[in-house]
Design a protein around this motif. Structure first.
Motif, mmCIF file in Angstrom:
data_model
loop_
_atom_site.group_PDB
_atom_site.id
_atom_site.type_symbol
_atom_site.label_atom_id
_atom_site.label_comp_id
_atom_site.label_asym_id
_atom_site.label_seq_id
_atom_site.Cartn_x
_atom_site.Cartn_y
_atom_site.Cartn_z
ATOM 1 N N ALA A 92 0.772 -1.126 0.001
ATOM 2 C CA ALA A 92 -0.097 -0.102 0.008
ATOM 3 C C ALA A 92 0.979 1.254 0.055
ATOM 4 O O ALA A 92 1.994 1.384 0.518
ATOM 5 N N THR A 93 0.296 2.373 -0.613
ATOM 6 C CA THR A 93 0.743 3.655 -0.297
ATOM 7 C C THR A 93 0.850 3.996 1.017
ATOM 8 O O THR A 93 -0.177 3.848 1.499
ATOM 9 N N LEU A 94 1.775 4.739 1.400
ATOM 10 C CA LEU A 94 1.997 4.926 3.004
ATOM 11 C C LEU A 94 1.831 6.694 2.945
ATOM 12 O O LEU A 94 2.882 7.163 2.319
ATOM 13 N N LEU A 95 1.232 7.375 3.980
ATOM 14 C CA LEU A 95 1.132 8.736 3.898
ATOM 15 C C LEU A 95 1.363 9.100 5.402
ATOM 16 O O LEU A 95 0.819 8.241 6.193
ATOM 17 N N SER A 96 1.866 10.464 5.560
ATOM 18 C CA SER A 96 1.743 11.066 6.736
ATOM 19 C C SER A 96 0.961 12.389 6.571
ATOM 20 O O SER A 96 1.313 13.003 5.440
ATOM 21 N N LEU A 97 0.121 12.949 7.432
ATOM 22 C CA LEU A 97 -0.240 14.257 7.153
ATOM 23 C C LEU A 97 0.600 15.372 7.552
ATOM 24 O O LEU A 97 1.626 15.091 8.457
ATOM 25 N N ALA A 98 0.566 16.576 6.803
ATOM 26 C CA ALA A 98 1.279 17.594 7.306
ATOM 27 C C ALA A 98 0.441 18.949 6.974
ATOM 28 O O ALA A 98 0.011 18.916 6.135
ATOM 29 N N ARG A 99 0.604 19.945 7.702
ATOM 30 C CA ARG A 99 0.062 21.031 7.570
ATOM 31 C C ARG A 99 1.038 21.771 6.558
ATOM 32 O O ARG A 99 2.059 21.412 6.257
ATOM 33 N N CYS A 100 0.593 22.899 5.916
ATOM 34 C CA CYS A 100 1.324 23.626 4.982
ATOM 35 C C CYS A 100 2.611 24.408 5.478
ATOM 36 O O CYS A 100 2.785 25.540 5.235
ATOM 37 N N HIS A 101 3.563 23.786 6.625
ATOM 38 C CA HIS A 101 4.667 24.202 7.080
ATOM 39 C C HIS A 101 5.863 23.428 6.750
ATOM 40 O O HIS A 101 5.701 22.418 6.853
#
Length: 519
Positions: free
Chosen positions: A67-76
């Motif tokens: 699976a593709t793995l993601l981490s959330l991030a604000r636009c910082h």
């Protein structure tokens, strides 16, 4: 049939449910089950939240292969850098950027103009593309954003290099007709929309998350996001299993399908419920205990004549079974092992021996043993973590005119025993006071829940507790035919987690800031 990609955020948005706190080992196990389920994209967490969350994402990244793995991030920039660090060992990493776009968020949370929002989004996406081939951009609170501005945001994200643009119903405000129309406008207006995948992420504040998601799919989106059992912020997210089975059952209407392994749905639901401590309501669609139960005489008559009269989905499709377990106290190891295989368990020899001994003990105490009894037994006894304390014995003296008294013997990791006794306001309170003395670990009881695993007066009780110490919460779960014993096991498991965290000096997860907890 067009392919609809499934994005799971159980490990990120799902963990934001009040009272839910997953260990790294639990996150890894859930992620591997999500991979077996066939989830296309797994959001493993929010790396910038805390060092502990970053480390959990890193461990998941080491194990997930398909699976593709993601981490959330604000636009910082610092958020993006944290995501880079967390996903550096992922086979197929993707950055997930988020920035609010609605008037109320722009004015009160971000204090940004429309132009500043566009500038910030573009800069973050371009910076992220330096490290990631795949970048998803989410316009938080898209459903309350002016449609003209939302088109500009989408166009800006595409030109900056986003590969997926997600337009969520962050606060569950939209209606299906309105939400479908929003996506029709985006698809017919935004230049270059065919270059990216369009996605949505709906919350269930008004009970319309699944309906809004299906409306978006009917109007051309390529991906939908949600969680197992619909857990998440406030009223929760879109239930993945509901949308998946709606597309499967009504393929004639939607003309779309997922790549999900349907027979793994039930096992995945149970695993998430077990580790989060969030029970699945009996009337929950697809995975609830009553989803395939029929009590009405008219319904039963129809079912006996043809299952299709009242069942549009068979329980076997999602990996559930309503059959009773015929094993008993005279059954042997071979029959027990075969039953475990039927239920999807493959224990090693040591785990099998432990489980069989527990099964025999249970069979002596319980007249009718069901499949759910075996599942509960395996969930409790096959664990990955080392226990600092184990319950060796428990005795409670209780009468309606006497003071409840509990005596416990706890086996410590070093092989020594601690014997303690205590009185309390009730049997469970007395047990918890005695365990606190025996282990040397004090905590405040935040939550205590009990439910039956199986029907009948000899049913197994499942107790879930949440304790709090020094601002951190720890959960525990215990199962037994005796309510007090189940309560003791649950509390001791929570103590083990708290003690393990403190003794290894693991960086505690920080409380989520109000501006960080997002859709």
């Amino acid at each position: 049939m067009r392919k609809i990609y499934v994005f799971d955020t159980t490990l990120r948005d799902g963990e934001q449910s009040p009272g839910v706190s997953l260990t790294t080992e639990e996150k890894v196990e859930i992620a591997l089950q999500l991979e077996r389920l066939g989830i296309d994209r797994i959001e493993a967490g929010f790396a910038a939240t805390s060092p502990g969350d970053l480390q959990s994402i890193r461990e998941v990244a080491k194990r997930v292969k398909r699976a593709t793995l993601l981490s959330l991030a604000r636009c910082h920039m610092k958020d993006i850098d944290a995501a880079v660090e967390a996903l550096k060992e992922a086979e197929d990493p993707c950055l997930h950027l988020v920035l609010a776009t609605s008037p109320i968020h722009r004015e009160y949370k971000l204090r940004m103009s429309q132009d500043k929002v566009l500038e910030t989004a573009e800069a973050a996406i371009r910076y992220g593309r330096k490290f990631f081939d795949k970048v998803e951009f989410s316009a938080e609170d898209a459903s309350r954003t002016e449609i003209e501005f939302l088109c500009k945001v989408t166009a800006t994200a595409i030109s900056a290099g986003a590969t997926v643009v997600n337009l969520p119903d962050t606060v569950g405000f939209a209606t299906p007709d309105q939400f479908g129309a929003m996506f029709r406008t985006i698809k017919s207006t935004v230049p270059g929309i065919e270059k990216i995948q369009l996605s949505t992420h709906c919350h269930d504040d008004l009970g319309m998350a699944t309906a809004n998601t299906l409306a978006a799919i009917a109007n051309g989106i390529d991906q939908f996001e949600g969680t197992i059992n619909g857990i998440g912020e406030r009223a929760g997210n879109t239930c993945l299993e509901e949308v998946i089975m709606a597309l499967e059952t009504r393929s004639d209407f939607y003309g779309a399908q997922t790549g999900i392994v349907l027979s793994e749905i039930y096992n995945t639901s149970r695993l998430v419920s077990k580790y989060t401590g969030m029970s699945v309501p009996g009337n929950k669609a697809i995975v609830g205990a009553n989803a395939f139960a029929h009590e009405s005489g008219i319904h039963q008559d129809g079912m006996l004549k043809h299952r299709g009269t009242y069942e549009i989905i068979s329980p076997e499709t999602i990996g559930a079974s309503s059959s009773k377990l015929v094993l008993g106290k005279h059954s042997g190891r071979h029959a027990f092992k075969e039953k475990l295989a039927d239920l999807g368990y493959s224990p090693n020899e040591e785990q099998l021996n432990i489980a069989f001994a527990k099964f025999k003990a249970l069979a002596d105490r319980k007249k009718h043993i069901l499949s759910e009894d075996i599942r509960a037994l395996m969930d409790e006894n096959i664990a990955n973590e080392t226990k600092l304390f184990s319950l060796e014995s428990l005795q409670v003296i209780y009468g309606n005119r006497s003071l409840p008294t509990a005596s416990v013997r706890v086996l410590k990791q070093d092989g020594t025993f601690a014997d303690e006794a205590a009185v309390g306001n009730g049997s469970v309170d007395a047990v918890y006071r005695a365990l606190a003395k025996a282990t040397g670990w004090e905590a405040e009881l935040e939550d205590y829940r009990i439910q039956s695993v199986t029907p009948g007066t000899d049913a197994q009780a499942e107790v879930h507790v949440v304790i709090k110490a020094a601002g951190e919460t720890f959960s525990g779960r215990g199962i037994s035919t005796d309510i007090v014993e189940a309560s003791a096991k649950a509390y001791l498991e929570a103590i083990n987690r708290m003690a393990g965290r403190k003794l290894t000096k693991q960086e505690p997860g920080q409380e989520r800031d109000g501006n960080i907890v997002i859709y």
